[in-house]
Design an enzyme around this catalytic site. Structure first.
Site, PDB file in Angstrom:
ATOM      1  CE  LYS A   1      45.442  62.403 125.709  1.00 35.90           C
ATOM      2  NZ  LYS A   1      45.127  62.581 124.296  1.00 35.90           N
TER       3      LYS A   1
ATOM      4  CB  ALA B   1      45.156  65.786 118.126  1.00 32.24           C
TER       5      ALA B   1
ATOM      6  N   GLY C   1      37.242  61.248 111.899  1.00 30.78           N
ATOM      7  CA  GLY C   1      37.950  61.016 113.159  1.00 30.78           C
ATOM      8  C   GLY C   1      37.500  59.778 113.916  1.00 30.78           C
TER       9      GLY C   1
HETATM   10  P1  NDP Z   1      44.601  71.124 121.968  1.00 30.69           P
HETATM   11  O1  NDP Z   1      43.800  72.009 122.821  1.00 30.69           O
HETATM   12  O2  NDP Z   1      45.911  70.594 122.432  1.00 30.69           O
HETATM   13  O3  NDP Z   1      44.886  71.866 120.546  1.00 30.69           O
HETATM   14  C1  NDP Z   1      43.846  72.530 119.864  1.00 30.69           C
HETATM   15  C2  NDP Z   1      44.396  73.046 118.533  1.00 30.69           C
HETATM   16  O4  NDP Z   1      43.299  73.600 117.809  1.00 30.69           O
HETATM   17  C3  NDP Z   1      45.434  74.151 118.666  1.00 30.69           C
HETATM   18  O5  NDP Z   1      46.389  74.021 117.647  1.00 30.69           O
HETATM   19  C4  NDP Z   1      44.597  75.430 118.453  1.00 30.69           C
HETATM   20  O6  NDP Z   1      45.344  76.508 117.933  1.00 30.69           O
HETATM   21  C5  NDP Z   1      43.644  74.927 117.402  1.00 30.69           C
HETATM   22  N1  NDP Z   1      42.421  75.714 117.310  1.00 30.69           N
HETATM   23  C6  NDP Z   1      41.394  75.768 118.205  1.00 30.69           C
HETATM   24  N2  NDP Z   1      40.433  76.604 117.752  1.00 30.69           N
HETATM   25  C7  NDP Z   1      40.863  77.067 116.547  1.00 30.69           C
HETATM   26  C8  NDP Z   1      40.326  77.952 115.579  1.00 30.69           C
HETATM   27  N3  NDP Z   1      39.128  78.541 115.754  1.00 30.69           N
HETATM   28  N4  NDP Z   1      41.034  78.196 114.448  1.00 30.69           N
HETATM   29  C9  NDP Z   1      42.235  77.620 114.252  1.00 30.69           C
HETATM   30  N5  NDP Z   1      42.811  76.786 115.136  1.00 30.69           N
HETATM   31  C10 NDP Z   1      42.130  76.517 116.263  1.00 30.69           C
HETATM   32  O7  NDP Z   1      43.620  69.923 121.585  1.00 30.69           O
HETATM   33  P2  NDP Z   1      44.014  68.451 121.076  1.00 30.69           P
HETATM   34  O8  NDP Z   1      45.108  68.557 120.091  1.00 30.69           O
HETATM   35  O9  NDP Z   1      44.177  67.553 122.236  1.00 30.69           O
HETATM   36  O10 NDP Z   1      42.662  68.010 120.365  1.00 30.69           O
HETATM   37  C11 NDP Z   1      42.251  68.612 119.151  1.00 30.69           C
HETATM   38  C12 NDP Z   1      41.024  67.887 118.648  1.00 30.69           C
HETATM   39  O11 NDP Z   1      41.384  66.547 118.336  1.00 30.69           O
HETATM   40  C13 NDP Z   1      39.881  67.801 119.671  1.00 30.69           C
HETATM   41  O12 NDP Z   1      38.699  68.253 119.071  1.00 30.69           O
HETATM   42  C14 NDP Z   1      39.748  66.315 119.975  1.00 30.69           C
HETATM   43  O13 NDP Z   1      38.404  65.934 120.079  1.00 30.69           O
HETATM   44  C15 NDP Z   1      40.369  65.678 118.755  1.00 30.69           C
HETATM   45  N6  NDP Z   1      40.971  64.385 119.051  1.00 30.69           N
HETATM   46  C16 NDP Z   1      40.469  63.302 118.409  1.00 30.69           C
HETATM   47  C17 NDP Z   1      40.970  62.061 118.661  1.00 30.69           C
HETATM   48  C18 NDP Z   1      40.386  60.896 117.938  1.00 30.69           C
HETATM   49  O14 NDP Z   1      40.705  59.757 118.328  1.00 30.69           O
HETATM   50  N7  NDP Z   1      39.582  61.092 116.920  1.00 30.69           N
HETATM   51  C19 NDP Z   1      42.083  61.841 119.619  1.00 30.69           C
HETATM   52  C20 NDP Z   1      42.575  63.062 120.216  1.00 30.69           C
HETATM   53  C21 NDP Z   1      42.005  64.283 119.941  1.00 30.69           C
HETATM   54  P3  NDP Z   1      46.186  77.553 118.878  1.00 30.69           P
HETATM   55  O15 NDP Z   1      47.388  76.797 119.348  1.00 30.69           O
HETATM   56  O16 NDP Z   1      46.535  78.664 117.959  1.00 30.69           O
HETATM   57  O17 NDP Z   1      45.248  77.929 119.989  1.00 30.69           O
END
Ligand code: NDP
Length: 287
Positions: A72, A135, A248
């Protein structure tokens, strides 16, 4: 000689791994439904092959492609132009190819916004945004461009939350602040829209994002980016408290609709796309 046309319009996706990405089924079902002779090819493209894949798409006169992980950000150096939101977000998940020119867009946030607008007009609203990954970043920028009043970005790693809040403040008319996520987060009074943009709940219907559900207020819109399972535990808790849940699937469907509009100028049937995903995920309307 037949005057039939045996050449399909070509679109697709570059990512790795790609085998579990259902977008191809969703989009090809809608192409068929619309009577469009178009294909969506799901390609496994390793990081080192991205440049060749982009050149290949141009050479084969594809009209556009989606990019997912890990491309991306990397794809930007191969593009001729960026749409406004993609430039601010700093990531592209959808590329349109016109006369050999490559234009980068970000449809993740736009897909979310289209889904959100089905239940609420975000202008002037107060938003509580959980997560600060890709996201969350795309959603926050689009919410800013849609003139929300204020976004509180909450994340375990507070530096990532502050980066997103600053991006919103510096590039849109909306205000935004960052907050570290410690323990069970409490949703502030007066919040209109709560969004889980973390990966918590993906593939696990019982996983609960660390939010005190009793701080959710009746009438609030509570959205989740998790497409599978669509009715996450967070959304179920919200529904029980009289909130309006938004799953979602809508985000995923709408980013597909917007991408195809950019490529073909055609609007696909969102209902066909959503039903295709529900069938794949084995989800009912009730979740
Ligand atoms: P990233 O890996 O970029 O970000 C993940 C985020 O989740 C971070 O902020 C991370 O926090 C947080 N996180 C993960 N585990 C925990 C936890 N146990 N408690 C609190 N915070 C947590 O992923 P993306 O942003 O790319 O994707 C996130 C989700 O969005 C995915 O599940 C994906 O499937 C979904 N998505 C859905 C789409 C749709 O069209 N419906 C499109 C794009 C994504 P930290 O920074 O502190 O680690």
């Amino acid at each position: 000689m037949s005057n039939q046309n045996f050449r399909s319009i070509l679109t697709g996706s570059f990512s790795t791994p790609c085998a579990d990405n259902p977008t191809v089924a969703m989009i090809e079902a809608a192409y068929r439904h619309a009577g469009l002779d178009a294909r969506y090819i799901n390609c496994d493209v390793k990081a080192g092959n991205l440049a060749a894949a982009v050149r290949g798409a141009v050479a084969m006169e594809w009209v556009g492609f989606n990019c997912s992980l890990p491309h991306k950000v990397a794809v930007i150096e191969y593009l001729d132009e960026l749409a406004e939101a993609a430039r601010i977000i700093g990531a592209v998940n959808c590329v349109a190819i016109r006369d050999g020119r490559l234009v980068g867009n970000n449809t993740d946030g736009k897909g979310f916004l289209a889904s959100l607008r089905e239940v609420i007009d975000p202008a002037g609203k107060k938003v509580f945004l959980l997560g600060a990954g890709g996201a969350a970043r795309a959603i926050a920028v689009e919410l800013g461009l849609a003139d929300v009043a204020h976004i509180t970005v909450v994340n375990r790693d507070p530096a990532k939350a502050e980066t997103i809040a600053a991006l919103v403040r510096d590039n849109t008319k909306s205000d935004a602040t960052a907050r570290p996520w410690v323990g069970n987060a409490r949703v502030p009074e007066g919040t209109d829209i709560v969004i889980n943009a973390t990966s918590v709940g993906l593939g696990d219907a019982d996983a609960m994002v660390e939010v005190d559900p009793d701080t959710l207020a009746k009438g609030q819109v509570v959205a989740d980016v998790i497409p599978n399972p669509p009715m996450t535990r967070f959304l179920r808790e919200a529904r029980q408290r009289g909130c309006t849940p938004l799953d979602g699937l809508g985000m995923l469907v709408n980013q597909g609709v917007i991408g195809v509009e950019l490529w073909l100028g055609a609007t696909l049937d969102a209902g066909v796309m959503k039903q295709t995903l529900r069938d794949i995920f084995g989800a009912s309307d009730a979740g």
